[in-house]
Design a protein around this motif. Structure first.
Motif, PDB file in Angstrom:
ATOM      1  N   PHE A 190       0.825  -1.328   0.121  1.00  0.00           N
ATOM      2  CA  PHE A 190       0.021   0.070  -0.079  1.00  0.00           C
ATOM      3  C   PHE A 190       1.010   1.274   0.154  1.00  0.00           C
ATOM      4  CE2 PHE A 190      -2.168   3.595   2.505  1.00  0.00           C
ATOM      5  CZ  PHE A 190      -3.289   3.645   1.656  1.00  0.00           C
ATOM      6  N   SER A 191       0.500   2.248  -0.871  1.00  0.00           N
ATOM      7  CA  SER A 191       1.299   3.443  -1.104  1.00  0.00           C
ATOM      8  C   SER A 191       0.195   4.591  -1.135  1.00  0.00           C
ATOM      9  CB  SER A 191       2.305   3.638  -2.083  1.00  0.00           C
ATOM     10  OG  SER A 191       3.045   4.678  -1.890  1.00  0.00           O
ATOM     11  N   GLU A 192       0.557   5.599  -0.453  1.00  0.00           N
ATOM     12  CA  GLU A 192      -0.397   6.751  -0.307  1.00  0.00           C
ATOM     13  C   GLU A 192       0.212   7.947  -0.064  1.00  0.00           C
ATOM     14  OE1 GLU A 192      -4.828   7.937   1.165  1.00  0.00           O
ATOM     15  OE2 GLU A 192      -3.624   7.304   2.610  1.00  0.00           O
ATOM     16  N   THR A 193       0.271   9.078  -0.791  1.00  0.00           N
ATOM     17  CA  THR A 193       0.798  10.322  -0.676  1.00  0.00           C
ATOM     18  C   THR A 193      -0.195  11.437  -0.500  1.00  0.00           C
ATOM     19  OG1 THR A 193       2.953   9.735  -1.633  1.00  0.00           O
ATOM     20  CG2 THR A 193       2.416  12.100  -1.398  1.00  0.00           C
ATOM     21  N   GLN A 194      -0.388  12.170   0.691  1.00  0.00           N
ATOM     22  CA  GLN A 194      -1.331  13.027   0.693  1.00  0.00           C
ATOM     23  C   GLN A 194      -0.726  14.360   0.739  1.00  0.00           C
ATOM     24  OE1 GLN A 194      -4.701  11.919   3.725  1.00  0.00           O
ATOM     25  NE2 GLN A 194      -3.045  10.442   4.047  1.00  0.00           N
ATOM     26  N   LYS A 195      -1.410  15.507   0.416  1.00  0.00           N
ATOM     27  CA  LYS A 195      -0.739  16.852   0.262  1.00  0.00           C
ATOM     28  C   LYS A 195      -1.875  17.637   0.791  1.00  0.00           C
ATOM     29  CE  LYS A 195       2.508  16.005  -3.442  1.00  0.00           C
ATOM     30  NZ  LYS A 195       2.999  16.629  -4.613  1.00  0.00           N
ATOM     31  N   PHE A 196      -1.606  18.866   1.486  1.00  0.00           N
ATOM     32  CA  PHE A 196      -2.485  19.892   1.682  1.00  0.00           C
ATOM     33  C   PHE A 196      -3.128  20.540   0.631  1.00  0.00           C
ATOM     34  CE2 PHE A 196       0.058  19.552   5.702  1.00  0.00           C
ATOM     35  CZ  PHE A 196      -1.000  19.525   6.609  1.00  0.00           C
ATOM     36  N   ARG A 197      -4.201  20.423   0.256  1.00  0.00           N
ATOM     37  CA  ARG A 197      -4.719  21.028  -1.012  1.00  0.00           C
ATOM     38  C   ARG A 197      -6.253  21.707  -0.868  1.00  0.00           C
ATOM     39  NH1 ARG A 197      -0.061  21.277  -2.171  1.00  0.00           N
ATOM     40  NH2 ARG A 197       0.885  20.268  -3.754  1.00  0.00           N
ATOM     41  N   GLN A 198      -6.467  22.007   0.454  1.00  0.00           N
ATOM     42  CA  GLN A 198      -7.614  22.489   0.519  1.00  0.00           C
ATOM     43  C   GLN A 198      -7.639  23.855   0.231  1.00  0.00           C
ATOM     44  OE1 GLN A 198      -5.738  20.870   2.756  1.00  0.00           O
ATOM     45  NE2 GLN A 198      -6.709  19.518   4.193  1.00  0.00           N
ATOM     46  N   TYR A 199      -8.804  24.178  -0.389  1.00  0.00           N
ATOM     47  CA  TYR A 199      -9.045  25.695  -0.941  1.00  0.00           C
ATOM     48  C   TYR A 199      -8.782  26.664   0.102  1.00  0.00           C
ATOM     49  CZ  TYR A 199     -10.593  23.597  -5.376  1.00  0.00           C
ATOM     50  OH  TYR A 199     -10.758  22.936  -6.406  1.00  0.00           O
ATOM     51  N   TRP A 200      -9.380  26.446   1.272  1.00  0.00           N
ATOM     52  CA  TRP A 200      -9.221  27.524   2.468  1.00  0.00           C
ATOM     53  C   TRP A 200      -7.823  27.720   2.726  1.00  0.00           C
ATOM     54  CZ3 TRP A 200      -6.896  25.776   6.937  1.00  0.00           C
ATOM     55  CH2 TRP A 200      -7.037  24.494   7.072  1.00  0.00           C
ATOM     56  N   LEU A 201      -6.992  26.728   2.815  1.00  0.00           N
ATOM     57  CA  LEU A 201      -5.659  26.798   3.149  1.00  0.00           C
ATOM     58  C   LEU A 201      -4.777  27.517   2.019  1.00  0.00           C
ATOM     59  CD1 LEU A 201      -3.046  26.011   4.914  1.00  0.00           C
ATOM     60  CD2 LEU A 201      -3.039  23.913   3.470  1.00  0.00           C
ATOM     61  N   ILE A 202      -5.398  27.256   0.825  1.00  0.00           N
ATOM     62  CA  ILE A 202      -4.600  28.228  -0.462  1.00  0.00           C
ATOM     63  C   ILE A 202      -5.011  29.682  -0.234  1.00  0.00           C
ATOM     64  CG2 ILE A 202      -4.531  28.396  -2.796  1.00  0.00           C
ATOM     65  CD1 ILE A 202      -3.381  25.833  -1.852  1.00  0.00           C
ATOM     66  N   VAL A 203      -6.042  29.846   0.256  1.00  0.00           N
ATOM     67  CA  VAL A 203      -6.659  31.378   0.253  1.00  0.00           C
ATOM     68  C   VAL A 203      -5.798  31.988   1.355  1.00  0.00           C
ATOM     69  CG1 VAL A 203      -8.591  32.892   0.926  1.00  0.00           C
ATOM     70  CG2 VAL A 203      -8.816  31.007  -0.675  1.00  0.00           C
ATOM     71  N   ILE A 204      -5.662  31.017   2.529  1.00  0.00           N
ATOM     72  CA  ILE A 204      -4.815  31.645   3.628  1.00  0.00           C
ATOM     73  C   ILE A 204      -3.681  31.969   3.442  1.00  0.00           C
ATOM     74  CG2 ILE A 204      -4.184  30.930   6.039  1.00  0.00           C
ATOM     75  CD1 ILE A 204      -6.675  29.634   6.679  1.00  0.00           C
ATOM     76  N   LEU A 209       2.377  13.743   3.210  1.00  0.00           N
ATOM     77  CA  LEU A 209       2.321  12.665   4.189  1.00  0.00           C
ATOM     78  C   LEU A 209       2.309  11.336   3.432  1.00  0.00           C
ATOM     79  CD1 LEU A 209       1.943  11.053   6.864  1.00  0.00           C
ATOM     80  CD2 LEU A 209      -0.470  11.353   6.756  1.00  0.00           C
ATOM     81  N   LYS A 210       3.308  10.715   3.217  1.00  0.00           N
ATOM     82  CA  LYS A 210       3.378   9.499   2.527  1.00  0.00           C
ATOM     83  C   LYS A 210       3.343   8.198   3.460  1.00  0.00           C
ATOM     84  CE  LYS A 210       6.046   7.334  -1.142  1.00  0.00           C
ATOM     85  NZ  LYS A 210       5.055   7.172  -1.954  1.00  0.00           N
ATOM     86  N   THR A 211       2.521   7.320   3.204  1.00  0.00           N
ATOM     87  CA  THR A 211       2.413   5.991   4.005  1.00  0.00           C
ATOM     88  C   THR A 211       2.551   5.046   3.037  1.00  0.00           C
ATOM     89  OG1 THR A 211       0.830   7.363   5.411  1.00  0.00           O
ATOM     90  CG2 THR A 211       0.876   4.877   5.372  1.00  0.00           C
ATOM     91  N   GLU A 212       3.084   3.942   3.788  1.00  0.00           N
ATOM     92  CA  GLU A 212       3.543   2.692   2.875  1.00  0.00           C
ATOM     93  C   GLU A 212       3.557   1.651   3.843  1.00  0.00           C
ATOM     94  OE1 GLU A 212       7.377   2.594   0.697  1.00  0.00           O
ATOM     95  OE2 GLU A 212       6.605   4.279  -0.623  1.00  0.00           O
ATOM     96  N   VAL A 213       2.775   0.400   3.354  1.00  0.00           N
ATOM     97  CA  VAL A 213       2.814  -0.825   4.023  1.00  0.00           C
ATOM     98  C   VAL A 213       3.644  -1.614   3.389  1.00  0.00           C
ATOM     99  CG1 VAL A 213       1.360  -2.658   4.817  1.00  0.00           C
ATOM    100  CG2 VAL A 213       0.470  -0.184   5.107  1.00  0.00           C
ATOM    101  N   ARG A 214       4.623  -2.133   3.921  1.00  0.00           N
ATOM    102  CA  ARG A 214       5.544  -3.479   3.287  1.00  0.00           C
ATOM    103  C   ARG A 214       5.457  -4.491   4.514  1.00  0.00           C
ATOM    104  NH1 ARG A 214      10.902   0.436   2.762  1.00  0.00           N
ATOM    105  NH2 ARG A 214       9.675   2.340   1.616  1.00  0.00           N
ATOM    106  N   TYR A 215       6.054  -5.601   3.808  1.00  0.00           N
ATOM    107  CA  TYR A 215       6.070  -6.772   4.597  1.00  0.00           C
ATOM    108  C   TYR A 215       6.863  -6.729   5.888  1.00  0.00           C
ATOM    109  CZ  TYR A 215       3.633  -9.533   1.193  1.00  0.00           C
ATOM    110  OH  TYR A 215       2.623 -10.061   0.077  1.00  0.00           O
TER     111      TYR A 215
END
Length: 169
Positions: A8-22, A74-80
């Motif tokens: 499993f691999s997931e990368t999340q970024k701050f992309r909320q519109y309110w944050l961009i405006v701030i 935030l990068k999350t990986e599940v490995r064995y």
């Protein structure tokens, strides 16, 4: 090597519109002030700073601060061989949690503000959290009694990978 296989691999970024405006509001004000004072020669504000101070503010608050916030992820990986988490730029390398350190884990629904006081690397009444957006994640309960909640846009896939990897650990 089977340990290096990523389930499993997931990368999340701050992309909320309110944050961009701030972020963009102070950046725009800083650039406007720099343009007014440095280009037009009109002092900016009631108590204007020196030209070098205005230029420094334009670089720091106009470029570096927004770039820092927008580069966070935030990068999350599940490995064995474990669960790997990196919150860039605060973690330059992955933090590894071995499965034999984890007593249990489960999908949770959370409220970032109420449960952890916001987003990022947070400490709240339910333990430590790494979260960027959304309200779903995996709660890890460690054998030492500590908790860690890791936010995820796909907690079910995250849980399935954890189950698969933990069975072979």
């Amino acid at each position: 090597m089977v340990e290096n296989i990523t389930l499993f691999s997931e990368t999340q970024k701050f992309r909320q519109y309110w944050l961009i405006v701030i972020l963009l509001t102070p950046s725009a004000i800083t650039f406007y002030g720099a343009y007014q004072q440095l280009i037009l020669g009109i002092p900016f504000g009631d108590n204007p700073g020196s030209d070098s101070m205005v230029a420094l503010f334009a670089v720091v608050f106009g470029f570096f601060f927004p770039a820092l916030i927008l580069s966070m992820n935030l990068k999350t990986e599940v490995r064995y061989d474990g669960l790997y988490v990196r919150f860039f730029p605060f973690h330059l390398s992955f933090k590894r949690f071995e499965f034999d350190e984890i007593a249990s884990y489960r999908i949770v629904t959370y409220n970032a503000l109420r449960d952890y006081g916001g987003w990022g690397i947070r400490y709240g009444r339910k333990g430590k959290a790494y979260n960027v957006s959304g309200n779903g994640g995996i709660m890890l309960e460690f054998k030492n009694g500590k908790n860690l909640m890791i936010g995820s846009h796909d907690p079910h896939e995250f849980l399935d990978a954890m189950n698969k990897a933990a069975r072979t650990a």
